[in-house]
Design a protein around this motif. Structure first.
Motif, PDB file in Angstrom:
ATOM      1  N   ALA A  62       0.768  -1.028  -0.044  1.00  0.00           N
ATOM      2  CA  ALA A  62       0.109  -0.494  -0.077  1.00  0.00           C
ATOM      3  C   ALA A  62       0.908   1.714   0.124  1.00  0.00           C
ATOM      4  O   ALA A  62       0.611   2.310  -0.807  1.00  0.00           O
ATOM      5  CB  ALA A  62      -1.242   0.149   1.083  1.00  0.00           C
ATOM      6  N   VAL A  63       1.948   1.173   1.420  1.00  0.00           N
ATOM      7  CA  VAL A  63       2.985   2.368   0.688  1.00  0.00           C
ATOM      8  C   VAL A  63       3.281   2.182  -0.568  1.00  0.00           C
ATOM      9  O   VAL A  63       3.936   3.564  -1.307  1.00  0.00           O
ATOM     10  CB  VAL A  63       3.839   2.427   1.920  1.00  0.00           C
ATOM     11  CG1 VAL A  63       5.002   3.427   2.117  1.00  0.00           C
ATOM     12  CG2 VAL A  63       3.411   2.774   3.188  1.00  0.00           C
ATOM     13  N   ALA A  64       3.864   1.657  -1.271  1.00  0.00           N
ATOM     14  CA  ALA A  64       4.709   1.318  -2.585  1.00  0.00           C
ATOM     15  C   ALA A  64       3.740   2.247  -3.284  1.00  0.00           C
ATOM     16  O   ALA A  64       4.159   2.449  -4.509  1.00  0.00           O
ATOM     17  CB  ALA A  64       5.194   0.062  -2.873  1.00  0.00           C
ATOM     18  N   ALA A  65       2.714   1.403  -3.485  1.00  0.00           N
ATOM     19  CA  ALA A  65       0.974   2.100  -3.681  1.00  0.00           C
ATOM     20  C   ALA A  65       1.393   3.337  -4.123  1.00  0.00           C
ATOM     21  O   ALA A  65       1.322   3.978  -4.996  1.00  0.00           O
ATOM     22  CB  ALA A  65       0.297   1.453  -4.551  1.00  0.00           C
ATOM     23  N   ALA A  66       0.801   3.825  -3.304  1.00  0.00           N
ATOM     24  CA  ALA A  66       0.839   5.936  -2.804  1.00  0.00           C
ATOM     25  C   ALA A  66       2.130   6.394  -3.267  1.00  0.00           C
ATOM     26  O   ALA A  66       1.821   7.048  -4.019  1.00  0.00           O
ATOM     27  CB  ALA A  66       0.634   6.150  -1.772  1.00  0.00           C
ATOM     28  N   ALA A  67       2.784   5.666  -2.517  1.00  0.00           N
ATOM     29  CA  ALA A  67       4.668   6.503  -3.594  1.00  0.00           C
ATOM     30  C   ALA A  67       4.288   6.608  -4.794  1.00  0.00           C
ATOM     31  O   ALA A  67       4.707   7.884  -5.546  1.00  0.00           O
ATOM     32  CB  ALA A  67       5.083   5.902  -3.048  1.00  0.00           C
ATOM     33  N   ALA A  68       4.570   5.633  -5.512  1.00  0.00           N
ATOM     34  CA  ALA A  68       4.209   6.086  -6.960  1.00  0.00           C
ATOM     35  C   ALA A  68       2.938   6.678  -7.592  1.00  0.00           C
ATOM     36  O   ALA A  68       3.461   6.870  -8.838  1.00  0.00           O
ATOM     37  CB  ALA A  68       3.779   3.607  -7.541  1.00  0.00           C
ATOM     38  N   ALA A  69       1.651   6.452  -7.091  1.00  0.00           N
ATOM     39  CA  ALA A  69       0.919   7.144  -7.695  1.00  0.00           C
ATOM     40  C   ALA A  69       0.876   9.038  -7.295  1.00  0.00           C
ATOM     41  O   ALA A  69       0.584  10.186  -7.884  1.00  0.00           O
ATOM     42  CB  ALA A  69      -0.761   7.510  -6.282  1.00  0.00           C
ATOM     43  N   LEU A  70       1.412   9.086  -5.671  1.00  0.00           N
ATOM     44  CA  LEU A  70       2.347  10.522  -5.712  1.00  0.00           C
ATOM     45  C   LEU A  70       3.209  11.016  -6.898  1.00  0.00           C
ATOM     46  O   LEU A  70       3.386  12.428  -7.611  1.00  0.00           O
ATOM     47  CB  LEU A  70       2.511  10.715  -4.342  1.00  0.00           C
ATOM     48  CG  LEU A  70       3.476  12.151  -3.429  1.00  0.00           C
ATOM     49  CD1 LEU A  70       2.160  13.049  -4.094  1.00  0.00           C
ATOM     50  CD2 LEU A  70       3.338  12.068  -2.467  1.00  0.00           C
TER      51      LEU A  70
END
Length: 91
Positions: free
Chosen positions: A41-49
């Motif tokens: 979830a953190v990796a997906a949020a960072a990629a989205a950002l």
């Protein structure tokens, strides 16, 4: 002494597990699964950002006014015995 299922001293080593080993194994697996899910979830949020930042930068650069050139600048170069000499001449 009779050989019963509760007599753990006579069981082979592979079967001599305590009663709590299976629940502990499942608990460790559950904690590991939660940690992996949080990491994803953190990796997906960072990629989205990062994607949003790149898209915003592209949009700003696309909508920014173009810098007007006052005239073309031509570089003139000629070879001299000491090397190259370059001069900027405005046209």
């Amino acid at each position: 002494m009779t050989n019963t299922a509760t007599d753990l001293t006579r069981l082979p080593t592979a079967q001599r597990r305590s009663a709590w080993s299976k629940p502990v194994t499942w608990a460790i697996a559950a904690v590991f699964a939660v940690i992996v899910a949080v990491a994803l979830a953190v990796a997906a949020a960072a990629a989205a950002l990062v994607g949003l930042l790149v898209a915003a930068a592209a949009l700003v650069l696309r909508l920014a006014p173009r810098r007007q050139s006052n005239g073309a600048v031509t570089l003139e170069g000629r070879r001299t015995p000491d090397g190259w000499e370059v001069e900027a001449a405005s046209r």
